[in-house]
Scaffold this motif. Structure first.
Motif, PDB file in Angstrom:
ATOM      1  N   GLU A 279       0.829  -1.203   0.000  1.00  0.00           N
ATOM      2  CA  GLU A 279       0.000   0.000   0.000  1.00  0.00           C
ATOM      3  C   GLU A 279       0.867   1.257   0.000  1.00  0.00           C
ATOM      4  OE1 GLU A 279      -0.345  -2.561   2.029  1.00  0.00           O
ATOM      5  OE2 GLU A 279      -2.177  -3.433   1.181  1.00  0.00           O
ATOM      6  N   ASP A 280       1.912   1.249   0.841  1.00  0.00           N
ATOM      7  CA  ASP A 280       2.839   2.389   0.876  1.00  0.00           C
ATOM      8  C   ASP A 280       3.520   2.577  -0.474  1.00  0.00           C
ATOM      9  OD1 ASP A 280       2.243   2.861   3.496  1.00  0.00           O
ATOM     10  OD2 ASP A 280       4.029   1.877   4.303  1.00  0.00           O
ATOM     11  N   PHE A 281       3.853   1.475  -1.112  1.00  0.00           N
ATOM     12  CA  PHE A 281       4.537   1.527  -2.400  1.00  0.00           C
ATOM     13  C   PHE A 281       3.642   2.183  -3.455  1.00  0.00           C
ATOM     14  CE2 PHE A 281       5.855  -0.665  -6.421  1.00  0.00           C
ATOM     15  CZ  PHE A 281       7.114  -0.093  -6.519  1.00  0.00           C
TER      16      PHE A 281
ATOM     17  N   LYS B  27       9.139  -6.969  -5.612  1.00  0.00           N
ATOM     18  CA  LYS B  27       9.279  -7.132  -4.168  1.00  0.00           C
ATOM     19  C   LYS B  27       7.921  -7.124  -3.484  1.00  0.00           C
ATOM     20  CE  LYS B  27      11.162  -4.816  -0.061  1.00  0.00           C
ATOM     21  NZ  LYS B  27      11.935  -3.663   0.449  1.00  0.00           N
ATOM     22  N   TYR B  28       6.990  -6.309  -4.009  1.00  0.00           N
ATOM     23  CA  TYR B  28       5.669  -6.176  -3.394  1.00  0.00           C
ATOM     24  C   TYR B  28       4.577  -6.944  -4.146  1.00  0.00           C
ATOM     25  CZ  TYR B  28       7.847  -2.464  -0.681  1.00  0.00           C
ATOM     26  OH  TYR B  28       8.664  -1.754   0.160  1.00  0.00           O
ATOM     27  N   GLY B  29       4.952  -7.724  -5.140  1.00  0.00           N
ATOM     28  CA  GLY B  29       3.980  -8.541  -5.847  1.00  0.00           C
ATOM     29  C   GLY B  29       3.211  -7.844  -6.940  1.00  0.00           C
ATOM     30  N   PHE B  30       3.766  -6.739  -7.475  1.00  0.00           N
ATOM     31  CA  PHE B  30       3.081  -6.003  -8.541  1.00  0.00           C
ATOM     32  C   PHE B  30       3.544  -6.403  -9.939  1.00  0.00           C
ATOM     33  CE2 PHE B  30       2.471  -3.084  -4.943  1.00  0.00           C
ATOM     34  CZ  PHE B  30       1.102  -2.915  -5.029  1.00  0.00           C
ATOM     35  N   ALA B  31       4.548  -7.238 -10.031  1.00  0.00           N
ATOM     36  CA  ALA B  31       5.040  -7.673 -11.338  1.00  0.00           C
ATOM     37  C   ALA B  31       5.471  -9.128 -11.252  1.00  0.00           C
ATOM     38  CB  ALA B  31       6.214  -6.798 -11.790  1.00  0.00           C
ATOM     39  N   PRO B  32       5.243  -9.870 -12.317  1.00  0.00           N
ATOM     40  CA  PRO B  32       5.636 -11.291 -12.311  1.00  0.00           C
ATOM     41  C   PRO B  32       7.125 -11.449 -12.587  1.00  0.00           C
ATOM     42  CG  PRO B  32       4.679 -10.738 -14.414  1.00  0.00           C
ATOM     43  CD  PRO B  32       4.572  -9.486 -13.581  1.00  0.00           C
ATOM     44  N   SER B  33       7.650 -12.577 -12.268  1.00  0.00           N
ATOM     45  CA  SER B  33       9.041 -12.867 -12.596  1.00  0.00           C
ATOM     46  C   SER B  33       9.163 -13.108 -14.095  1.00  0.00           C
ATOM     47  CB  SER B  33       9.519 -14.101 -11.837  1.00  0.00           C
ATOM     48  OG  SER B  33       8.798 -15.248 -12.267  1.00  0.00           O
TER      49      SER B  33
ATOM     50  N   VAL C 204      -0.605   2.790 -11.856  1.00  0.00           N
ATOM     51  CA  VAL C 204      -1.220   3.203 -10.588  1.00  0.00           C
ATOM     52  C   VAL C 204      -2.575   3.875 -10.814  1.00  0.00           C
ATOM     53  CG1 VAL C 204       0.986   3.391  -9.393  1.00  0.00           C
ATOM     54  CG2 VAL C 204       0.052   5.397 -10.555  1.00  0.00           C
ATOM     55  N   SER C 205      -2.742   4.556 -11.953  1.00  0.00           N
ATOM     56  CA  SER C 205      -4.020   5.226 -12.209  1.00  0.00           C
ATOM     57  C   SER C 205      -5.134   4.230 -12.532  1.00  0.00           C
ATOM     58  CB  SER C 205      -3.878   6.228 -13.356  1.00  0.00           C
ATOM     59  OG  SER C 205      -3.523   5.576 -14.559  1.00  0.00           O
TER      60      SER C 205
ATOM     61  N   ARG D 163      -2.648  -3.691  -8.459  1.00  0.00           N
ATOM     62  CA  ARG D 163      -2.920  -4.687  -7.424  1.00  0.00           C
ATOM     63  C   ARG D 163      -1.738  -5.641  -7.283  1.00  0.00           C
ATOM     64  NH1 ARG D 163      -8.304  -7.623  -8.944  1.00  0.00           N
ATOM     65  NH2 ARG D 163      -7.244  -7.629 -10.966  1.00  0.00           N
ATOM     66  N   ALA D 164      -1.443  -6.001  -6.048  1.00  0.00           N
ATOM     67  CA  ALA D 164      -0.363  -6.954  -5.786  1.00  0.00           C
ATOM     68  C   ALA D 164      -0.912  -8.365  -5.976  1.00  0.00           C
ATOM     69  CB  ALA D 164       0.184  -6.754  -4.381  1.00  0.00           C
ATOM     70  N   GLU D 165      -0.860  -8.862  -7.202  1.00  0.00           N
ATOM     71  CA  GLU D 165      -1.476 -10.151  -7.520  1.00  0.00           C
ATOM     72  C   GLU D 165      -0.467 -11.256  -7.813  1.00  0.00           C
ATOM     73  OE1 GLU D 165      -3.833  -9.776 -11.068  1.00  0.00           O
ATOM     74  OE2 GLU D 165      -2.576  -8.131 -11.823  1.00  0.00           O
ATOM     75  N   TYR D 166       0.812 -10.961  -7.623  1.00  0.00           N
ATOM     76  CA  TYR D 166       1.840 -11.972  -7.882  1.00  0.00           C
ATOM     77  C   TYR D 166       2.575 -12.290  -6.579  1.00  0.00           C
ATOM     78  CZ  TYR D 166       0.989 -10.345 -12.638  1.00  0.00           C
ATOM     79  OH  TYR D 166       0.385  -9.988 -13.814  1.00  0.00           O
TER      80      TYR D 166
END
Length: 346
Positions: A217-219, A275-281, A328-329, A333-336
């Motif tokens: 959320e902070d990110f 790191k926060y789950g916003f992008a896949p590997s 962000v707009s 979502r942190a889906e990863y």
């Protein structure tokens, strides 16, 4: 001194910078000037000399202050605890006519005059580098700002980043910054920090040390602030972060990156959102290395506006900020699965 005779009068004449004859006719010597005009001129000469001597004393004081700053002993805002320091800053930025604001003003003015080596009322880009370190001494003392060595991988990276910040403050584009411009930026920078709750600097690890967030959320909030205004402190932090990722990927130290280097740049830039789950590997996105490189080569071509076969930091920055703003707009979502430090190769 004048009672000592001609030698004493000559010494005083040289010290005051007035003719020997006027030194001879000083009232303290018992002699009188031949006319009232001479009295007035002599008094004027003495006043001018006093002004010169006062100026020399002030120059010496400022030079000593600059030397103190270089040695890390510049007198700072003196408070007993981090809490006292943040209370002072809150008062300084919320009450412009109050005593805290006046004290902060004097402190920033002291930093500025210490960096103004030419005593011109302006600082150039090299002096600005020193000015930032002077102004950062107080927050560093209480743990609210990192050392330059924690923010930058090298002196070259530090100077380049601060040169870019200098450009944003130099509103007149004259290649130098006035105290008024520096004060305006510094107060706004401090205000943005204390109004949202100043927190101690976390040392961080590797390339992510510039992103001071505690949760997904902070990110997201940090990225929203960074992409909403280029004058915001969050944008400055994001800028420095992207600059570091670019310079880390620029293995040839040429200032530009080709398609092969861009492949590595994307992985470096993706460390923070992963790191926060916003992008896949990369492994989950592409079946093979060939597929990954082909996809990123196509993206590279889209960013390479002039089809030069390389991209500059400015081109990468423009794309990255636009890309992040879009994410962000639209409601990121942190889906990863969050990546570990080992997975991010930190």
């Amino acid at each position: 001194i004048l009672a000592q005779g001609n030698f004493g009068r000559r010494a005083v004449s040289q010290l005051l910078g007035v003719p020997f004859s006027r030194a001879m006719s000083c009232p303290f010597s018992g002699a009188r000037p031949p006319a009232a005009e001479s009295d007035e001129k002599f008094a004027e000469d003495i006043n001018v000399t006093k002004s010169r001597m006062n100026l020399q004393i002030e120059v010496a004081r400022l030079q000593a202050q600059l030397q103190q700053a270089r040695e890390g002993s510049l007198p700072m805002l003196d408070f007993g605890s981090p809490n006292d320091f943040t209370k002072f800053l809150m008062g300084a930025v919320t009450n412009p006519g109050g005593p805290e604001h006046a004290q902060l003003y004097r402190h920033l003015l002291s930093c500025f005059t210490g960096a103004d080596k030419t005593f011109s009322g302006f600082v150039g880009v090299e002096e600005f580098d020193e000015l930032i370190d002077m102004a950062a001494e107080a927050p560093r003392k209480f743990g609210f700002a990192p050392q330059a060595s924690e923010m930058f991988m090298s002196d070259e990276e530090r100077k380049k980043a601060r040169a870019e910040l200098f450009i944003t403050i130099d509103q007149t584009r004259r290649g130098k910054v006035s105290f008024e411009e520096f004060l305006l930026w510094a107060v706004e920078h401090i205000k943005s920090k204390v109004l949202k709750g100043a927190t101690p600097w976390k040392a961080g690890i590797g390339r992510l040390s510039l992103i001071q967030t505690n949760s997904a959320e902070d990110f997201v909030q940090f990225l929203k602030e960074a992409t909403s205004s280029e004058s915001s402190p969050a944008y400055t932090d994001l800028y420095f972060h992207l600059l570091r990722t670019f310079t880390d990927a620029d293995t040839t130290r040429s200032g530009v990156i080709d398609a092969a280097g861009f492949d590595g740049l994307i992985d470096i830039a993706a460390e923070a959102p992963r790191k926060y789950g916003f992008a896949p590997s990369a492994a989950s996105m592409f079946k093979t290395d060939v597929e990954r490189k082909a996809s990123r080569a196509a993206l590279f071509s889209a960013i390479d506006d002039n089809n030069s076969g390389t991209i500059s930091f400015n081109e990468f920055l423009k794309w990255a900020v636009t890309h992040i703003r879009g994410k962000v707009s639209s409601g990121a979502r942190a889906e990863y699965p969050p990546a570990t430090s080992a997975e991010n190769n930190l």
